[in-house]
Design a protein around this motif. Sequence first.
Motif, PDB file in Angstrom:
ATOM      1  N   ARG A 496      -0.651  -4.505  13.478  1.00 49.31           N
ATOM      2  CA  ARG A 496       0.446  -4.334  12.521  1.00 49.31           C
ATOM      3  C   ARG A 496       1.460  -5.480  12.646  1.00 49.31           C
ATOM      4  NH1 ARG A 496       0.166   1.201  14.363  1.00 49.31           N
ATOM      5  NH2 ARG A 496      -0.867   2.513  12.802  1.00 49.31           N
ATOM      6  N   THR A 500       2.416  -8.192   9.732  1.00 45.75           N
ATOM      7  CA  THR A 500       3.830  -8.428   9.392  1.00 45.75           C
ATOM      8  C   THR A 500       4.165  -9.906   9.512  1.00 45.75           C
ATOM      9  OG1 THR A 500       4.460  -6.207  10.131  1.00 45.75           O
ATOM     10  CG2 THR A 500       6.209  -7.868   9.993  1.00 45.75           C
ATOM     11  N   ASP A 536       5.369  -7.178  -2.006  1.00 41.17           N
ATOM     12  CA  ASP A 536       5.519  -5.891  -1.325  1.00 41.17           C
ATOM     13  C   ASP A 536       4.335  -4.980  -1.633  1.00 41.17           C
ATOM     14  OD1 ASP A 536       7.902  -6.738  -0.295  1.00 41.17           O
ATOM     15  OD2 ASP A 536       9.159  -5.680  -1.754  1.00 41.17           O
ATOM     16  N   GLU A 537       3.879  -5.008  -2.875  1.00 41.97           N
ATOM     17  CA  GLU A 537       2.722  -4.200  -3.272  1.00 41.97           C
ATOM     18  C   GLU A 537       1.466  -4.662  -2.530  1.00 41.97           C
ATOM     19  OE1 GLU A 537       0.082  -3.741  -7.318  1.00 41.97           O
ATOM     20  OE2 GLU A 537       2.273  -3.813  -7.521  1.00 41.97           O
ATOM     21  N   ASN A 538       1.280  -5.966  -2.429  1.00 38.01           N
ATOM     22  CA  ASN A 538       0.125  -6.508  -1.708  1.00 38.01           C
ATOM     23  C   ASN A 538       0.189  -6.160  -0.224  1.00 38.01           C
ATOM     24  OD1 ASN A 538      -0.647  -7.609  -4.131  1.00 38.01           O
ATOM     25  ND2 ASN A 538      -0.032  -9.710  -3.615  1.00 38.01           N
ATOM     26  N   GLU A 540       1.668  -3.588   1.089  1.00 39.72           N
ATOM     27  CA  GLU A 540       1.381  -2.157   1.227  1.00 39.72           C
ATOM     28  C   GLU A 540      -0.120  -1.903   1.203  1.00 39.72           C
ATOM     29  OE1 GLU A 540       2.482   2.052  -1.048  1.00 39.72           O
ATOM     30  OE2 GLU A 540       3.484   0.188  -1.614  1.00 39.72           O
ATOM     31  N   CYS A 541      -0.836  -2.600   0.316  1.00 39.51           N
ATOM     32  CA  CYS A 541      -2.305  -2.477   0.267  1.00 39.51           C
ATOM     33  C   CYS A 541      -2.933  -2.981   1.565  1.00 39.51           C
ATOM     34  CB  CYS A 541      -2.857  -3.256  -0.918  1.00 39.51           C
ATOM     35  SG  CYS A 541      -2.446  -2.569  -2.523  1.00 39.51           S
ATOM     36  N   PHE A 543      -1.592  -2.990   4.616  1.00 41.77           N
ATOM     37  CA  PHE A 543      -1.385  -2.005   5.688  1.00 41.77           C
ATOM     38  C   PHE A 543      -2.242  -0.767   5.467  1.00 41.77           C
ATOM     39  CE2 PHE A 543       2.617  -4.394   6.466  1.00 41.77           C
ATOM     40  CZ  PHE A 543       2.458  -4.576   7.833  1.00 41.77           C
ATOM     41  N   HIS A 544      -2.472  -0.412   4.208  1.00 47.00           N
ATOM     42  CA  HIS A 544      -3.360   0.714   3.927  1.00 47.00           C
ATOM     43  C   HIS A 544      -4.783   0.390   4.381  1.00 47.00           C
ATOM     44  CE1 HIS A 544      -4.708   4.361   1.966  1.00 47.00           C
ATOM     45  NE2 HIS A 544      -5.630   3.670   1.278  1.00 47.00           N
ATOM     46  N   CYS A 547      -5.007   0.638   8.107  1.00 47.85           N
ATOM     47  CA  CYS A 547      -5.133   2.040   8.538  1.00 47.85           C
ATOM     48  C   CYS A 547      -6.582   2.497   8.492  1.00 47.85           C
ATOM     49  CB  CYS A 547      -4.258   2.938   7.670  1.00 47.85           C
ATOM     50  SG  CYS A 547      -2.491   2.754   7.994  1.00 47.85           S
ATOM     51  N   HIS A 615      -6.145  -8.777   0.799  1.00 46.53           N
ATOM     52  CA  HIS A 615      -4.989  -8.157   0.164  1.00 46.53           C
ATOM     53  C   HIS A 615      -3.730  -9.025   0.112  1.00 46.53           C
ATOM     54  CE1 HIS A 615      -6.950  -4.284  -0.290  1.00 46.53           C
ATOM     55  NE2 HIS A 615      -7.375  -4.384   0.965  1.00 46.53           N
TER      56      HIS A 615
END
Length: 669
Positions: A496, A500, A536-538, A540-541, A543-544, A547, A615
């Motif tokens: 993570r 970042t 920000d959208e990219n 978020e994808c 980090f998804h 996961c 992503h």
Amino acid sequence: MDTPPEKDWIQLDSGQARNGLGLVSSKTSERLNQVDRIRANGVGDHIALPQLVVCGDQSAGKSSVLEGISGIPFPRQDGVCTRFATEIILRHELKYRRNTATIIPHISRSEDERARLSAFHREVTDIAQLPGIIDEAARLMGVQGANELADAPTFAADVLRLEVVGDTGLHLTLVDLPGLISVSENEDDLQLVNDLVNSYLENSRTIILAVVPASSDVDTQSIIQRARRYDKDGLRTVGIITKPDLINDGTEARVARLANNADRTKLKLGFFLLRNPRPLDLEKGITMIERRKMEADFFANQPWNKLGLDPSRVGIDNLRVFMQDLLDRHIERELPKVRKDVAQLLNEINKELMDLGTQRTSPAQIRMYLTRIGTDFQNLVRAGVEGLYGNRDAFFDEINGEKDYHRLRAAVHMANGRFANYMRQHGQKRKIVSAEGQEGTDSDTGQILVTEEQMSAWIKNIYDRTRGRELPGNYNHALLGELFHEQSSRWADIAREHVTTIADLVSRFIQAASEFVIKDPSARDNILRIIVAKLDENAECAFHELCKLLDDEAGCPITYNHYYTDNVQKARNKRSRQDLGTSLNNAINKDWNGRFHVAMKTFVDNVCRQVIERHILAKLPAVFSAMTVATFSDEDLVHLAAESPKLSRRRTEAIQLQEALEDSLRDLR
């Protein structure tokens, strides 16, 4: 007069004197005309041009010197003429006459004040009208003594420009500066005058006419000290000694030594000695011819005619002859530099206009502007992602310790390499560091540092807790799963943090790329809001996706890596020939450890490929492009990039300056 002593100042040709005001233009009058034309184009407000500046302490006699040189009368009441800089442009033109007065507002003025002051324009039909016009300018500037306001400023930073065209006999630009003051109740007055005077003196194209009264110690005069500071080589400072009629009897010899450049204070361009009219003479309306005669009579009498004064250095006429020739030579030397400065400023203005683009007030104009920006931005970002740095040298060459992120692909490679190395060295929760010692925690990494004995004890403990129905010497499949999950528990936080780091790297790259492509700050801020939302959208994808990888690692360890299976098979064949205890220990250590390192390498690769590449980087060129612009409505376009009135004015000013600079280059050929 006695023969003057040998002179050690620079010798200059005096030119030709003539009757009446002024002098016949020198052989370099065409050069002077070129400078005049450049000044008329308005370029003198942006590029330093050769000029003569008259400066000195208050009450040193500057205005009288100026009147003697130019023939222009100055108002005497309340010292108004010394409250601001007065630029006097004398242009010799036999067939054309024009006298005009304008005000150049200081940059600190508000927009309304600049408009009001710039509107001041007076045509002068009679030179005698000038004192009243100067008074009017002073009232507009709002200085004390020219209006009834109690809190009016003592000085103004604005400039009054007087242009006198006609049979002047002179091609000169003179600037009369407010007198230098050392004591004032208002510190702002001191600072304003000092800054104004310094701004002229520090210009290497300014010839300094330093006016000093004969009654003062020249070494203590502020103007002499400043001239030495800004003209270290002494090649552009001329001393002018005034008020010899007001000194004490018996001190004339000291003044004569200074005038002959034989005193301890010497100037390479030497000194001139003048006798200006008295206030009573000025009140009577003394003419230039009467002034000359009065001055000549003064120095023809004792004791001055017995002190060995150099006759070429006495009197206003000699000063004017000298100044004309000095300015001619100065312009001849400086004009090539002026031409270079004009060309350089023109290049800068052309680049600014290119950055500003065409006018954009209608939706159609804005769409065209944004489409170009979208295309350029996408090409630049794609080059950064793909590592094609040769196409955008101006951007990708800006690499130093703080801008390595400009070369995005290289920066990502380095970050991924650090991530892989860190995982290899610090990815496991427990790390064997020595054969002896006590168990502890690394404060920097958070790892548990153990000895080989402590590691074996921990593994044996897990083995005991996972025993099932398997025969002695064998182990339950749950053993490797628990060992793996415990040792890989740090991967999530490390991964993570790495994602970042990459997202931050990309954000800085995008910020720099937008500044490089989008020059209008307002439009850039609006467009960046759209881009940041996409980033920000990219993220978020990304980090998804991470996961998902972590969920996969939380399951049973699986690998079909043939290197791993071959090595395990060899180890098991070897263990079959060993005793049961040794075989169990080898199986536990080699089986789980082998699977762990293979899984770690796979995890690192997956984070770099599936999370970062898929992503974050692959989607980056599409965060803003011409296709994005095509989706905007007319209302969106106006909101995003309609130019402000300030920007529109700046484009108009830049176009006007561009035309003036182009005209000036033609004039300088």
